[in-house]
Motif scaffolding. Sequence first.
Motif, mmCIF file in Angstrom:
data_model
loop_
_atom_site.group_PDB
_atom_site.id
_atom_site.type_symbol
_atom_site.label_atom_id
_atom_site.label_comp_id
_atom_site.label_asym_id
_atom_site.label_seq_id
_atom_site.Cartn_x
_atom_site.Cartn_y
_atom_site.Cartn_z
ATOM 1 N N CYS A 167 0.824 -1.202 0.000
ATOM 2 C CA CYS A 167 0.000 0.000 0.000
ATOM 3 C C CYS A 167 0.862 1.257 0.000
ATOM 4 O O CYS A 167 2.067 1.204 0.283
ATOM 5 N N ALA A 168 0.256 2.385 -0.310
ATOM 6 C CA ALA A 168 0.930 3.683 -0.274
ATOM 7 C C ALA A 168 -0.134 4.771 -0.230
ATOM 8 O O ALA A 168 -1.327 4.509 -0.493
ATOM 9 N N THR A 169 0.261 5.993 0.096
ATOM 10 C CA THR A 169 -0.690 7.107 0.116
ATOM 11 C C THR A 169 -0.967 7.580 -1.311
ATOM 12 O O THR A 169 -0.115 7.433 -2.209
ATOM 13 N N PRO A 170 -2.118 8.172 -1.532
ATOM 14 C CA PRO A 170 -2.406 8.749 -2.852
ATOM 15 C C PRO A 170 -1.367 9.788 -3.271
ATOM 16 O O PRO A 170 -0.984 9.852 -4.449
ATOM 17 N N ALA A 171 -0.894 10.582 -2.312
ATOM 18 C CA ALA A 171 0.085 11.618 -2.644
ATOM 19 C C ALA A 171 1.407 10.995 -3.099
ATOM 20 O O ALA A 171 2.043 11.482 -4.052
ATOM 21 N N LEU A 233 1.969 6.475 6.117
ATOM 22 C CA LEU A 233 0.989 7.562 6.076
ATOM 23 C C LEU A 233 1.650 8.912 5.811
ATOM 24 O O LEU A 233 1.009 9.841 5.288
ATOM 25 N N LEU A 234 2.929 9.032 6.159
ATOM 26 C CA LEU A 234 3.680 10.262 5.878
ATOM 27 C C LEU A 234 4.229 10.296 4.456
ATOM 28 O O LEU A 234 4.905 11.250 4.079
ATOM 29 N N GLY A 235 3.946 9.244 3.685
ATOM 30 C CA GLY A 235 4.374 9.222 2.291
ATOM 31 C C GLY A 235 5.842 8.923 2.096
ATOM 32 O O GLY A 235 6.433 9.317 1.083
ATOM 33 N N ARG A 248 -8.459 0.250 8.609
ATOM 34 C CA ARG A 248 -9.160 1.531 8.613
ATOM 35 C C ARG A 248 -8.544 2.513 7.627
ATOM 36 O O ARG A 248 -9.248 3.324 7.026
ATOM 37 N N ASP A 249 -7.231 2.457 7.468
ATOM 38 C CA ASP A 249 -6.561 3.352 6.512
ATOM 39 C C ASP A 249 -6.991 3.040 5.084
ATOM 40 O O ASP A 249 -7.188 3.948 4.270
ATOM 41 N N LEU A 250 -7.137 1.749 4.774
ATOM 42 C CA LEU A 250 -7.589 1.367 3.433
ATOM 43 C C LEU A 250 -9.048 1.766 3.219
ATOM 44 O O LEU A 250 -9.424 2.256 2.156
ATOM 45 N N ALA A 251 -9.868 1.545 4.267
ATOM 46 C CA ALA A 251 -11.284 1.868 4.133
ATOM 47 C C ALA A 251 -11.518 3.364 3.951
ATOM 48 O O ALA A 251 -12.430 3.786 3.235
ATOM 49 N N SER A 252 -10.674 4.182 4.590
ATOM 50 C CA SER A 252 -10.845 5.643 4.509
ATOM 51 C C SER A 252 -10.150 6.258 3.306
ATOM 52 O O SER A 252 -10.384 7.421 2.991
ATOM 53 N N GLY A 253 -9.286 5.491 2.637
ATOM 54 C CA GLY A 253 -8.563 6.028 1.495
ATOM 55 C C GLY A 253 -7.250 6.679 1.857
ATOM 56 O O GLY A 253 -6.550 7.202 0.969
#
Length: 349
Positions: A167-171, A233-235, A248-253
């Motif tokens: 996984c990774a952040t959208p940014a 979460l900090l990218g 929860r991180d995946l569910a929230s995007g």
Amino acid sequence: MNQLQSMRVFVKVADLGSFVGAAGALDLSTAVVTRHVADLEARLGTRLLNRTTRRLSLTESGRTYLERVRHILDDLEGVEQMVVARNHEPVGTLRIVAPVVFGLHSLAPVVQSYAARYPDVVPDVTLADRHADLVEEGFDVGILVARHMRSASIVTRRLTTACMTVCATPAYLAQHGTPARPEDLLRHPCLSRPPEQGGEERVFTGPGGGEVRVRPVNAIAANNTEMLRQFALLGMGVGILPSYLIGRDLASGRLVPLLGDYRLPPIEITIAYPSRLHLPAKVRTFIDHLVEHFQPAGEPVRASRLGAPGRPAVASLADADSVAVPELTRRLPDTAHARRTRVAESSPV
């Protein structure tokens, strides 16, 4: 002869005033009853009973001894009843040890709901990312994640499975691009446990069933997956993290699942406890409660699981990209007893 049994025989003889009567009441021969009393007198070096052809009577020493022995036998019976009750009724302190991250993210709701169901049990939870010796350290139940315990005195059973999710952040993905295949991870800084803690070569199973092996380069070393989640979460890179941690991180995007056509080997989560022999009710009910909590939706809960033959029920904490971790917060009554639970953390956070 057994001293306690001799005491019981002596009390019965004194109460009935007869060796023959005591023998009948205790289902022993008269000779054995006589021998028990004689052995007591020899041990004490004094006569306890005056014997005639027609009757028995207590000596002064016998009366004193009888009074004290009654108290001893009554106390012993009370202790035995208390121990039996503890083995059949959930009561007392329940010592649990579990890995830090799993304990914080998945075990806490189970412990709270168990404490609400069994208010006479006080959970004592230790979180530790190390091998714990259940017997030596006095733990009643241990939770193992991706580790196996081999010991003749320890019983283990599979509780459930989780999975590792890329996984990774959208940014981060907008800036560095989205990996489409496992080989693409070699061009990204990755966030996973160091090699000695499970961060070695990754073996993906592709859509056709073939294996793809890659050895990602970690962007930063950390011995705690919660810290790696924070970095993700900090990218700071692409995370390879357990589903129970990032649901929860995946569910929230906040995090985006990657490599959806590829799967990593599941993580096995195991219950460990000392010996099935005379298992206390507090341990038996907690293990049943754990299994019930992680039971897959729609699957009936099996009765008497600890004594049932065959494979134990196995659940999945989450599928690779669809994680139902928010469900772990269901049915959690806020009880005063739940706040009595003591948590001792003995590992780095």
